[in-house]
Scaffold this motif. Sequence first.
Motif, PDB file in Angstrom:
ATOM      1  N   LYS A 118       0.694  -1.286  -0.085  1.00  0.00           N
ATOM      2  CA  LYS A 118      -0.002  -0.026   0.012  1.00  0.00           C
ATOM      3  C   LYS A 118       0.932   1.439  -0.076  1.00  0.00           C
ATOM      4  N   THR A 119       2.046   1.243   1.184  1.00  0.00           N
ATOM      5  CA  THR A 119       2.821   2.478   1.004  1.00  0.00           C
ATOM      6  C   THR A 119       3.599   2.620  -0.072  1.00  0.00           C
TER       7      THR A 119
ATOM      8  N   LEU B  49       2.687   1.800  -3.077  1.00  0.00           N
ATOM      9  CA  LEU B  49       1.804   2.239  -4.287  1.00  0.00           C
ATOM     10  C   LEU B  49       1.636   3.752  -3.945  1.00  0.00           C
ATOM     11  N   LEU B  50       1.179   4.091  -2.962  1.00  0.00           N
ATOM     12  CA  LEU B  50       1.012   5.229  -2.826  1.00  0.00           C
ATOM     13  C   LEU B  50       2.071   6.205  -3.059  1.00  0.00           C
ATOM     14  N   ASP B  51       3.438   5.904  -2.462  1.00  0.00           N
ATOM     15  CA  ASP B  51       4.450   6.659  -3.144  1.00  0.00           C
ATOM     16  C   ASP B  51       4.766   6.716  -4.559  1.00  0.00           C
ATOM     17  N   ALA B  52       4.523   5.583  -5.231  1.00  0.00           N
ATOM     18  CA  ALA B  52       4.709   5.535  -6.527  1.00  0.00           C
ATOM     19  C   ALA B  52       3.788   6.319  -7.318  1.00  0.00           C
ATOM     20  N   LEU B  53       2.547   6.276  -6.831  1.00  0.00           N
ATOM     21  CA  LEU B  53       1.598   7.285  -7.515  1.00  0.00           C
ATOM     22  C   LEU B  53       1.814   8.776  -7.470  1.00  0.00           C
TER      23      LEU B  53
ATOM     24  N   PHE C 128      -5.622  11.169  -3.753  1.00  0.00           N
ATOM     25  CA  PHE C 128      -5.246   9.899  -2.849  1.00  0.00           C
ATOM     26  C   PHE C 128      -5.246  10.499  -1.452  1.00  0.00           C
ATOM     27  N   ILE C 129      -6.198   9.650  -0.549  1.00  0.00           N
ATOM     28  CA  ILE C 129      -6.061   9.716   0.975  1.00  0.00           C
ATOM     29  C   ILE C 129      -4.434   9.007   1.264  1.00  0.00           C
ATOM     30  N   ASP C 130      -3.605   9.669   1.913  1.00  0.00           N
ATOM     31  CA  ASP C 130      -2.331   9.400   2.140  1.00  0.00           C
ATOM     32  C   ASP C 130      -2.095   8.428   3.366  1.00  0.00           C
ATOM     33  N   THR C 131      -3.196   7.814   3.808  1.00  0.00           N
ATOM     34  CA  THR C 131      -2.867   7.015   4.996  1.00  0.00           C
ATOM     35  C   THR C 131      -3.259   5.679   4.688  1.00  0.00           C
ATOM     36  N   PRO C 132      -2.530   4.817   4.312  1.00  0.00           N
ATOM     37  CA  PRO C 132      -2.909   3.497   4.060  1.00  0.00           C
ATOM     38  C   PRO C 132      -3.404   2.782   5.270  1.00  0.00           C
ATOM     39  N   GLY C 133      -4.376   1.977   4.864  1.00  0.00           N
ATOM     40  CA  GLY C 133      -4.829   0.867   6.106  1.00  0.00           C
ATOM     41  C   GLY C 133      -6.295   1.329   6.020  1.00  0.00           C
ATOM     42  N   HIS C 134      -6.946   0.653   7.237  1.00  0.00           N
ATOM     43  CA  HIS C 134      -8.326   0.801   7.498  1.00  0.00           C
ATOM     44  C   HIS C 134      -8.643   1.756   8.600  1.00  0.00           C
ATOM     45  N   GLU C 135      -7.688   1.964   9.540  1.00  0.00           N
ATOM     46  CA  GLU C 135      -8.303   2.606  10.617  1.00  0.00           C
ATOM     47  C   GLU C 135      -8.767   4.158  10.251  1.00  0.00           C
ATOM     48  N   ALA C 136      -8.130   4.746   9.294  1.00  0.00           N
ATOM     49  CA  ALA C 136      -8.427   5.998   8.900  1.00  0.00           C
ATOM     50  C   ALA C 136      -9.800   6.192   8.393  1.00  0.00           C
ATOM     51  N   PHE C 137      -9.947   5.271   7.400  1.00  0.00           N
ATOM     52  CA  PHE C 137     -11.194   4.964   6.811  1.00  0.00           C
ATOM     53  C   PHE C 137     -12.336   4.856   7.678  1.00  0.00           C
ATOM     54  N   THR C 138     -12.178   3.832   8.637  1.00  0.00           N
ATOM     55  CA  THR C 138     -13.159   3.598   9.610  1.00  0.00           C
ATOM     56  C   THR C 138     -13.527   4.410  10.561  1.00  0.00           C
TER      57      THR C 138
END
Length: 481
Positions: free
Chosen positions: A93-94, A96-100, A133-143
């Motif tokens: 995830k991280t 990918l976020l960096d690459a994008l 892009f929301i720059d915090t991978p993972g589910h915590e931020a979303f939930t």
Amino acid sequence: GPLTIAEFANKINKPVTEIVKYFFKKGMMLNQNFILNEDQIGELALEYGYDFKKENSVTKENLLETFEVEDTPESLVERAPIVTIMGHVDHGKTTLLDALRHTNVTKGEAGGITQAIGAYQAIAPRSKKKITFIDTPGHEAFTEMRSRGANATDIIILVVAADDGVMPQTEEAIDHAKNAGVPIIVFINKMDKPDANPDRVKSELMERGIVTEEWGGDIPFIEGSARENIGLDDLLDTILLVAEVEDLKANPNKFASGVVIEAHLDKARGPVASILVQQGTLRLRDILVAGGTHGTIRDIRDDKNKAITQAGPSTPVQIVGLNEVPQPGDKFLVLNDEKIARDIAEAQAQKIARDAMQGSKIVTLDSIKSQIEEGDLKNLNIIVKADTQGSVEALKSSLMKLEIPGVTIDIIRSGVGAITNTDVTLAQTANALLYGFNVRPSSEVRQLIDERGVDLRLHNIIYKVIEELEQAAKGLLDPEM
Ligand code: GDP
């Protein structure tokens, strides 16, 4: 000046019949030419969240929840999709976020690298359109955002490593996406690895209802490598295709509103907040309310740390000027009236404190009967965690056979293993009962359960689970249980 019902309806973009109906329900038969008095206008303004003296201002208590100006179709323009990346730990995830993040940065461009402000925008190389892009991978931020009523994601990218396949957090991400009704794009990552097996990923996802277009499903799959920069353009194009179907639009010609992504206290600059503008245009010197705080914007920075003077829909920016640090997931709204902003922020702060003390309105076994009777509960969401797959299946099938009149039972998540923070947050967000069968939460998770007011039921005999639920639905539950 005097205002007829028809004129009022016209002003707020509602059918005349709706206003007539509003009065009819209160026992008044009025036609569209009836001239409203000031009290009635005030009452309607409250009802529909309007204050005619000040554009964009509403009542104090309900403001940030109910606020919505009706936009005419002509006022809406296309906006960038807002994307969150999810997936199992170590699936990329991280990376990918960096690459994008670097896709549209030309080599050597000074200051071209984005700052970490919680979100950034990339430009799709082929169409030249923006994607946020929301720059915090993972589910915590979303939930966390969702549990606070904020919806800041249009599309979820589910990253699955081609050499590892579907893992527990992959399943979690699917549950979150389904629960939120957000479309998914699958990115099969690490295709550069010799043991990459995309077909295995596809079939494992198919078992969980995520079927690739290639196999007749409706979920776009992209194969690539975040580390080797393979498939990223395809991914960006696919995001834009999905966005087009979703028809994402916003009205840029009004005061800005949106959501706080993250915030902190900076020693020199004071409270600094990263916010995502969802509607309208944010401008330097705007006065805004964000959750329980307010202030005048003194500085706006974009995701490249460049000072800017305005930001339209789907733009993430960092702002300085709030009096206090807001919370991620807080909604914000520009009012451009210092006194109203202060009043509202105070009312919000009190409401936040009240809610925190009372705990949110979440389903509990004790309240099931009254909630069913009041018609508040048509869907009973349940999360099941158990010690073995056998127990999970047995519990699920018993629960599915249970009949509670007027209520459908949905098992929104089930799995083997301990009860985790994510289970608790999902239970809160989806208003679900949480069952632990032969498993217990850690003390840390237990604390979160108490904080969130989630009803956790621990059992080790299946018929007890069913009996307890049946009794609760009949209102016979012994409060001592
Ligand atoms: P996250 O936990 O999902 O954020 O995963 P990371 O982005 O931190 O990646 C975990 C590990 O996988 C790191 O060592 C990355 O370098 C590696 N990785 C990520 N993407 C790829 C890829 O496309 N190919 C290969 N071979 N390794 C990758």
